[in-house]
Design a protein around this motif. Structure first.
Motif, PDB file in Angstrom:
ATOM      1  N   LEU A   1      -2.539  -3.287   0.039  1.00 38.86           N
ATOM      2  CA  LEU A   1      -1.308  -3.586   0.996  1.00 38.86           C
ATOM      3  C   LEU A   1      -0.107  -2.660   0.671  1.00 38.86           C
ATOM      4  N   SER A   2       0.190  -2.730  -0.749  1.00 40.18           N
ATOM      5  CA  SER A   2       1.370  -1.930  -1.016  1.00 40.18           C
ATOM      6  C   SER A   2       1.024  -0.580  -0.937  1.00 40.18           C
ATOM      7  N   ASP A   3       0.011   0.006  -1.028  1.00 34.94           N
ATOM      8  CA  ASP A   3      -0.210   1.185  -0.956  1.00 34.94           C
ATOM      9  C   ASP A   3      -0.310   1.643   0.424  1.00 34.94           C
ATOM     10  N   LYS A   4      -0.466   0.756   1.330  1.00 31.30           N
ATOM     11  CA  LYS A   4      -0.463   1.296   2.767  1.00 31.30           C
ATOM     12  C   LYS A   4       0.785   1.334   3.277  1.00 31.30           C
ATOM     13  N   LYS A   5       1.859   0.451   2.654  1.00 29.38           N
ATOM     14  CA  LYS A   5       3.214   0.055   3.031  1.00 29.38           C
ATOM     15  C   LYS A   5       3.924   1.423   2.365  1.00 29.38           C
TER      16      LYS A   5
END
Length: 430
Positions: free
Chosen positions: A175-179
Motif C-alpha cells: 500500500l505504501s509503495d502504491k501511494k
C-alpha cells in the motif's frame, strides 16, 4: 473324463482368482490401517498415556517398587540353619579320624520378640511409600506432559501469528509503495514499511525455532526422543469454571499421593522405634549334634543353647536415632503440607486472574485492536492518517495477540497445576 478335467481347471482358476482378490483386499486393508496410523493426530490424552508408558523417570520408579516387593519377600524369611563338622584331639603322629573325637551338629537361630514380623511390617510400609512416590511421579510427569503440549500449541499459534504479521506488513508495504508511486507519501514511509516487514520476517524465524524447541521438550517428557511427532490436536477452550479455594485444599489433603507418603513415613518411623527396641532382646541359638568318641568307641548326643548377654550393646544408639528420625518425619510432613498448600494457592491465584484476562482478550481487547487496524488502514488509504498510525495499530494488534496467547498458556498451566495437586480434572470439581 474331459468333464472332470474342465471342472478341475475351473476350480483351480477360481481358487487362484479368490487368492489374488483376497490378497489384494488384505493389502488394501493393511495399507489403509498403516495410512490411518500415520495420519492419526496426537491428542493431549494420547501424549499423557505415551509419557506414562515411556518416560524413563516413571519406568525407574516402577522398577524401584518391584525391587521393594523383593525386599518384603526377603524380610519374611527365617535365618538359615547351620551345620557344623568338627574333629578334636586328632593325634599328630596319625592324621585321620580314627583316634579323634568327631562331631556333627545342626544349629538354628531363633528370632524372638516378634522381630521377623516387625521387619516384614517395615518392608511393607517402605514398599507402600515407594508406590505412593511412584504415583506422585506419574502425576508430576502427567502435568509436565500437559504443560509441554500446551507450550507446543502456543508455539504453533505464535508461528501462525508471526506469519500473519508478515502478511499484514506486506500489505502495508504494498500500500505504501502504491501511494509513493502516486506521489502521496514520501520515501521515508516506504522505508518504514520495509523495516516493519523485515522485523516481521525475523519474528517468523524466531517463532520457528521456539516451536522446534517446544517439540523437543514434548518428545523428551513423552520418552519418544528421536521419533517424529504426529500432528497435535488443539485443546478446545471451554469456559473455565469458578470454584472455591477451600474445596481445592480439601481435595489436595485427601488425594495427593506425596502427602499420603509423608504420613506413611511418620507411621514407618514409629514402627522403626519399636523395631529398634525389640532388637534389644537377644536371639537364641539352639544346636543339637552327634559326637563320636573314637578312643572309647562311644556315640554321644550333644545339645546346647547360646544366648548373648546385653551388658554393653543394648541398641541404645539405634533407638535414639529412630526417635529423632521420627521427629524429623513429623516435621517433614508439616513442611510438605505447607509447601503444597502454597503451590495450590499460587496456582489458584493465577487461574482466577488469567480466567478473567483471557475472557477480556476474547471479548474486547483483540476485537478492538483488529477494528483499530482496519480503520487506520482505511484512513491511511484515503489520506486521513499517516503511516505511523497504521504502524501503531498494527503493533497494538500484534501485542494484543501475543499477550492473549501468553494469558491463554498461563490459564492452561494453572489448570494443569491445580489438577496435578488435587488429582481431579477441573471439569469434575463440584
Amino acid at each position: 473324463m474331459n468333464f472332470h478335467k474342465i471342472l478341475n481347471t475351473v476350480s483351480c482358476i477360481f481358487i487362484f482368482t479368490f487368492f489374488i482378490v483376497s490378497s489384494c483386499h488384505i493389502f488394501v486393508i493393511a495399507s489403509d490401517l498403516e495410512l490411518q496410523h500415520k495420519e492419526c493426530p496426537l491428542t493431549i490424552e494420547d501424549a499423557v498415556n505415551i509419557a506414562i508408558n515411556n518416560n524413563p523417570i516413571i519406568l525407574s520408579k516402577k522398577h524401584q517398587v518391584e525391587a521393594a516387593k523383593g525386599k518384603t519377600k526377603q524380610a519374611k524369611l527365617m535365618p538359615n540353619p547351620e551345620i557344623n563338622l568338627l574333629a578334636e584331639e586328632m593325634p599328630t603322629e596319625e592324621i585321620g579320624l580314627n583316634q579323634s573325637q568327631n562331631m556333627v551338629s545342626l544349629s538354628q537361630k531363633l528370632e524372638i520378640g516378634g522381630k521377623r514380623g516387625l521387619r516384614t511390617d517395615v518392608a511393607k510400609k517402605e514398599e507402600n511409600i515407594l508406590s505412593l512416590e511412584a504415583q506422585t511421579t506419574i502425576w508430576n510427569i502427567t502435568a509436565q506432559t500437559k504443560k509441554a503440549f500446551f507450550d507446543l500449541l502456543t508455539a504453533q499459534d505464535e508461528l501462525n501469528l508471526a506469519k500473519k504479521t508478515v502478511e499484514i506488513a506486506l500489505n502495508s508495504k504494498n500500500l505504501s509503495d502504491k501511494k509513493f508511486k502516486a506521489g502521496d507519501i514520501p520515501k521515508l514511509e516506504v522505508l518504514k514499511a520495509e523495516v516493519e516487514l523485515s522485523n516481521a520476517k525475523t519474528n517468523v524465524v524466531e517463532a520457528e525455532r521456539n516451536m522446534l524447541n517446544a517439540t523437543k521438550r514434548l518428545q523428551t517428557v513423552m520418552g519418544t526422543t528421536g521419533t517424529p511427532l504426529q500432528k497435535i490436536v488443539p485443546v478446545p477452550l471451554t469456559d473455565a469454571p469458578l470454584f472455591k479455594l477451600e474445596k481445592l485444599e480439601e481435595l489436595l489433603l485427601k488425594n495427593y499421593p506425596d502427602l499420603k507418603a509423608q504420613k506413611s513415613i511418620v507411621n514407618l518411623s514409629l514402627l522403626k522405634i519399636k523395631e529398634a527396641k525389640r532388637k534389644n532382646i537377644p536371639d537364641i541359638d539352639v544346636s543339637i549334634g552327634y559326637k563320636r568318641l573314637s578312643a572309647t568307641d562311644d556315640d554321644t548326643i550333644q545339645a546346647g543353647i547360646s544366648l548373648p548377654l546385653p551388658f554393653f550393646n543394648r541398641n541404645q544408639g539405634n533407638i535414639i536415632e529412630a526417635k529423632e528420625l521420627s521427629h524429623k518425619a513429623k516435621e517433614d510432613e508439616a513442611a510438605a503440607r505447607n509447601e503444597l498448600l502454597l503451590q495450590l494457592d499460587n496456582a489458584y491465584s493465577m487461574y482466577a486472574s488469567t480466567r478473567e484476562l483471557v475472557r477480556s482478550f476474547i471479548d474486547t481487547i483483540v476485537p478492538q485492536a483488529e477494528e483499530s487496524l482496519k480503520m487506520s488502514k482505511q484512513g491511511y488509504e484515503h489520506g486521513e492518517f499517516d503511516f505511523l498510525e497504521v504502524l501503531d495499530a498494527q503493533r497494538t494488534l500484534i501485542t494484543a495477540n501475543v499477550s492473549y496467547l501468553k494469558a491463554l498458556n498461563d490459564l492452561f498451566t494453572s489448570m494443569t497445576e491445580i489438577e496435578r495437586l488435587v488429582g481431579v480434572k477441573i471439569s469434575d470439581i463440584k
